[in-house]
Write a protein that holds these residues in place. Structure first.
Motif, mmCIF file in Angstrom:
data_model
loop_
_atom_site.group_PDB
_atom_site.id
_atom_site.type_symbol
_atom_site.label_atom_id
_atom_site.label_comp_id
_atom_site.label_asym_id
_atom_site.label_seq_id
_atom_site.Cartn_x
_atom_site.Cartn_y
_atom_site.Cartn_z
ATOM 1 N N GLY A 1 0.806 -1.210 0.000
ATOM 2 C CA GLY A 1 0.000 0.000 0.000
ATOM 3 C C GLY A 1 0.841 1.263 0.000
ATOM 4 N N THR A 2 1.867 1.278 0.832
ATOM 5 C CA THR A 2 2.756 2.446 0.913
ATOM 6 C C THR A 2 3.485 2.665 -0.404
ATOM 7 O OG1 THR A 2 3.092 2.176 3.287
ATOM 8 C CG2 THR A 2 4.740 3.459 2.100
ATOM 9 N N GLU A 3 3.987 1.593 -1.012
ATOM 10 C CA GLU A 3 4.691 1.705 -2.298
ATOM 11 C C GLU A 3 3.758 2.238 -3.377
ATOM 12 O OE1 GLU A 3 7.949 -1.937 -1.758
ATOM 13 O OE2 GLU A 3 5.982 -2.320 -2.668
ATOM 14 N N PHE B 1 -9.277 6.172 7.154
ATOM 15 C CA PHE B 1 -9.999 5.131 6.427
ATOM 16 C C PHE B 1 -9.674 3.721 6.940
ATOM 17 C CE2 PHE B 1 -10.720 8.553 3.418
ATOM 18 C CZ PHE B 1 -11.992 8.278 2.960
ATOM 19 N N GLU B 2 -8.980 3.653 8.062
ATOM 20 C CA GLU B 2 -8.690 2.402 8.759
ATOM 21 C C GLU B 2 -7.995 1.384 7.853
ATOM 22 O OE1 GLU B 2 -12.418 1.136 10.441
ATOM 23 O OE2 GLU B 2 -12.291 2.602 12.066
ATOM 24 N N ILE B 3 -6.929 1.835 7.201
ATOM 25 C CA ILE B 3 -6.158 0.954 6.343
ATOM 26 C C ILE B 3 -4.667 0.997 6.689
ATOM 27 C CG2 ILE B 3 -5.763 2.666 4.513
ATOM 28 C CD1 ILE B 3 -6.119 0.433 2.475
ATOM 29 N N GLN B 4 -4.332 1.783 7.734
ATOM 30 C CA GLN B 4 -2.915 1.962 8.066
ATOM 31 C C GLN B 4 -2.228 0.643 8.419
ATOM 32 O OE1 GLN B 4 -5.419 2.796 9.956
ATOM 33 N NE2 GLN B 4 -4.981 2.626 12.143
ATOM 34 N N HIS B 5 -2.967 -0.312 8.990
ATOM 35 C CA HIS B 5 -2.388 -1.591 9.397
ATOM 36 C C HIS B 5 -1.981 -2.457 8.208
ATOM 37 C CE1 HIS B 5 -6.599 -2.474 8.541
ATOM 38 N NE2 HIS B 5 -6.233 -3.734 8.349
ATOM 39 N N ALA B 6 -2.497 -2.120 7.008
ATOM 40 C CA ALA B 6 -2.236 -2.947 5.827
ATOM 41 C C ALA B 6 -1.281 -2.300 4.830
ATOM 42 C CB ALA B 6 -3.554 -3.261 5.125
ATOM 43 N N LEU B 7 -0.747 -1.134 5.154
ATOM 44 C CA LEU B 7 0.069 -0.409 4.182
ATOM 45 C C LEU B 7 1.365 -1.115 3.824
ATOM 46 C CD1 LEU B 7 -0.353 3.340 5.216
ATOM 47 C CD2 LEU B 7 -1.481 2.093 3.372
ATOM 48 N N ASN B 8 1.866 -1.961 4.709
ATOM 49 C CA ASN B 8 3.111 -2.672 4.414
ATOM 50 C C ASN B 8 2.863 -4.085 3.892
ATOM 51 O OD1 ASN B 8 4.816 -0.525 5.181
ATOM 52 N ND2 ASN B 8 4.550 -1.053 7.344
ATOM 53 N N LEU C 1 -7.070 6.441 -1.588
ATOM 54 C CA LEU C 1 -5.863 7.136 -1.134
ATOM 55 C C LEU C 1 -4.959 7.497 -2.303
ATOM 56 C CD1 LEU C 1 -6.919 6.281 1.643
ATOM 57 C CD2 LEU C 1 -4.592 5.607 2.250
ATOM 58 N N GLY C 2 -4.823 6.583 -3.260
ATOM 59 C CA GLY C 2 -3.999 6.862 -4.432
ATOM 60 C C GLY C 2 -4.535 8.025 -5.254
ATOM 61 N N ALA C 3 -5.858 8.128 -5.314
ATOM 62 C CA ALA C 3 -6.469 9.212 -6.085
ATOM 63 C C ALA C 3 -6.284 10.571 -5.428
ATOM 64 C CB ALA C 3 -7.958 8.937 -6.278
ATOM 65 N N LEU C 4 -6.066 10.570 -4.111
ATOM 66 C CA LEU C 4 -5.968 11.825 -3.364
ATOM 67 C C LEU C 4 -4.537 12.261 -3.081
ATOM 68 C CD1 LEU C 4 -8.831 11.192 -0.781
ATOM 69 C CD2 LEU C 4 -8.887 12.786 -2.709
ATOM 70 N N VAL C 5 -3.568 11.444 -3.451
ATOM 71 C CA VAL C 5 -2.193 11.703 -3.026
ATOM 72 C C VAL C 5 -1.618 12.994 -3.607
ATOM 73 C CG1 VAL C 5 -1.080 10.367 -4.875
ATOM 74 C CG2 VAL C 5 0.052 10.587 -2.648
ATOM 75 N N HIS C 6 -2.141 13.450 -4.738
ATOM 76 C CA HIS C 6 -1.636 14.701 -5.325
ATOM 77 C C HIS C 6 -2.611 15.859 -5.103
ATOM 78 C CE1 HIS C 6 -4.168 12.838 -8.349
ATOM 79 N NE2 HIS C 6 -4.187 13.949 -9.065
ATOM 80 N N ASN C 7 -3.598 15.649 -4.191
ATOM 81 C CA ASN C 7 -4.534 16.718 -3.828
ATOM 82 C C ASN C 7 -5.198 17.312 -5.070
ATOM 83 O OD1 ASN C 7 -5.847 18.343 -1.960
ATOM 84 N ND2 ASN C 7 -4.274 19.932 -2.010
ATOM 85 N N PRO C 8 -5.898 16.474 -5.854
ATOM 86 C CA PRO C 8 -6.436 16.929 -7.146
ATOM 87 C C PRO C 8 -7.531 17.980 -7.001
ATOM 88 C CG PRO C 8 -7.362 14.794 -6.573
ATOM 89 C CD PRO C 8 -6.288 15.074 -5.556
ATOM 90 N N SER C 9 -7.629 18.827 -8.001
ATOM 91 C CA SER C 9 -8.693 19.826 -8.031
ATOM 92 C C SER C 9 -10.040 19.193 -8.355
ATOM 93 C CB SER C 9 -8.380 20.899 -9.078
ATOM 94 O OG SER C 9 -7.135 21.497 -8.830
ATOM 95 N N LEU C 10 -10.004 18.105 -9.136
ATOM 96 C CA LEU C 10 -11.225 17.387 -9.518
ATOM 97 C C LEU C 10 -11.058 15.918 -9.141
ATOM 98 C CD1 LEU C 10 -13.990 17.240 -10.998
ATOM 99 C CD2 LEU C 10 -12.694 16.756 -13.095
ATOM 100 N N TRP C 11 -11.892 15.473 -8.211
ATOM 101 C CA TRP C 11 -11.872 14.085 -7.742
ATOM 102 C C TRP C 11 -13.026 13.360 -8.422
ATOM 103 C CZ3 TRP C 11 -13.012 12.478 -1.980
ATOM 104 C CH2 TRP C 11 -12.622 11.151 -1.781
ATOM 105 N N VAL C 12 -12.710 12.320 -9.205
ATOM 106 C CA VAL C 12 -13.708 11.575 -9.973
ATOM 107 C C VAL C 12 -13.776 10.150 -9.448
ATOM 108 C CG1 VAL C 12 -14.414 10.804 -12.270
ATOM 109 C CG2 VAL C 12 -13.220 13.003 -12.003
#
Length: 240
Positions: A93-95, A122-129, A146-157
């Protein structure tokens, strides 16, 4: 933030449009729901907006950039959660989050926020590794978010984002979508969950058989009966 003008899509070899002459906008700070029955054309519209599908006619602009003429600039504004939860299964998950963040040029602090704060929310921290191949359906959905939000997009689809999520996570995602737009960004999502649409959206774009059936501004129509309208739109008789 998003403008869809005279959009039409016809797949190769088909005589019928999957989507025809669609027009709508998503303004800054707005949450817009794309609603229609299975096969109405919602996913075709969304996949064209994010640049996965080429379209036949019309124009799509994201953040003022033409998706055809300026694809790189337009796509930098978009964060996308697919309906099939496609991810790189061999990554942890982290990668995965770091990889997607690097593709979009996300800064260290933003990636740290997603990995530490948002993952906890979102209760996923335990699975990131853990390798994503070992994730459940719901966990894959969360890592896509989380992947969709990592760059703080102006438009979230988001395409059918509630499918496969438990009730608690659905409520959490609904609240986050609303808060994301209230922070000045924009959200477009498709859903069959009319309760979520009612609670979350400012506007609803109704699609029927590839055509734009109606656009309803829920901010103006405070007592709009979404369920009854949707059933009538699809030919289901309802009691008055």
């Amino acid at each position: 933030m998003l403008k869809v003008s005279n959009f039409s899509k016809k797949y190769s070899g088909s005589k019928v449009y999957s989507a025809h002459n669609i027009n709508f906008t998503v303004g800054q700070g707005e949450v817009v729901g794309l609603v229609g029955s299975n096969g109405a054309g919602k996913s075709t519209i969304i996949k064209s907006i994010i640049g996965v599908l080429p379209f036949t006619e019309g124009e799509i602009t994201v953040g003022g950039f033409d998706l055809i003429k300026q694809p790189e600039q337009a796509k930098k504004h978009i964060g996308y959660v697919p309906d099939d939860h496609s991810v790189y299964e061999k990554l942890t998950g982290t990668e995965y989050i770091n990889y997607i963040g690097s593709l979009y040029g996300a800064g260290k602090e933003q990636k740290k926020y997603v990995i530490e704060d948002l993952a906890k929310r979102f209760e996923i921290q335990h699975a990131l590794n853990i390798q994503i191949a070992n994730y459940s359906h719901g966990m894959r959905q969360k890592i896509c978010i989380l992947g969709a939000l990592v760059h703080n997009p102006s438009l979230w689809v988001l395409d059918e984002p509630m499918v496969g999520l438990d009730h608690q996570t659905m409520n959490l995602l609904s609240e986050y979508i609303r808060g994301y737009a209230d922070g000045g960004r924009s959200v477009l999502f498709s859903s069959h969950n009319l309760d979520v649409v009612r609670k979350t959206c400012d506007k609803v774009v109704f699609i029927k058989k590839g055509e734009l059936a109606d656009i309803v501004d829920l901010r103006k129509e405070k007592n709009f009966e979404l369920d009854k309208y949707y059933m009538k739109l699809n030919g289901v008789s309802v009691n008055a």
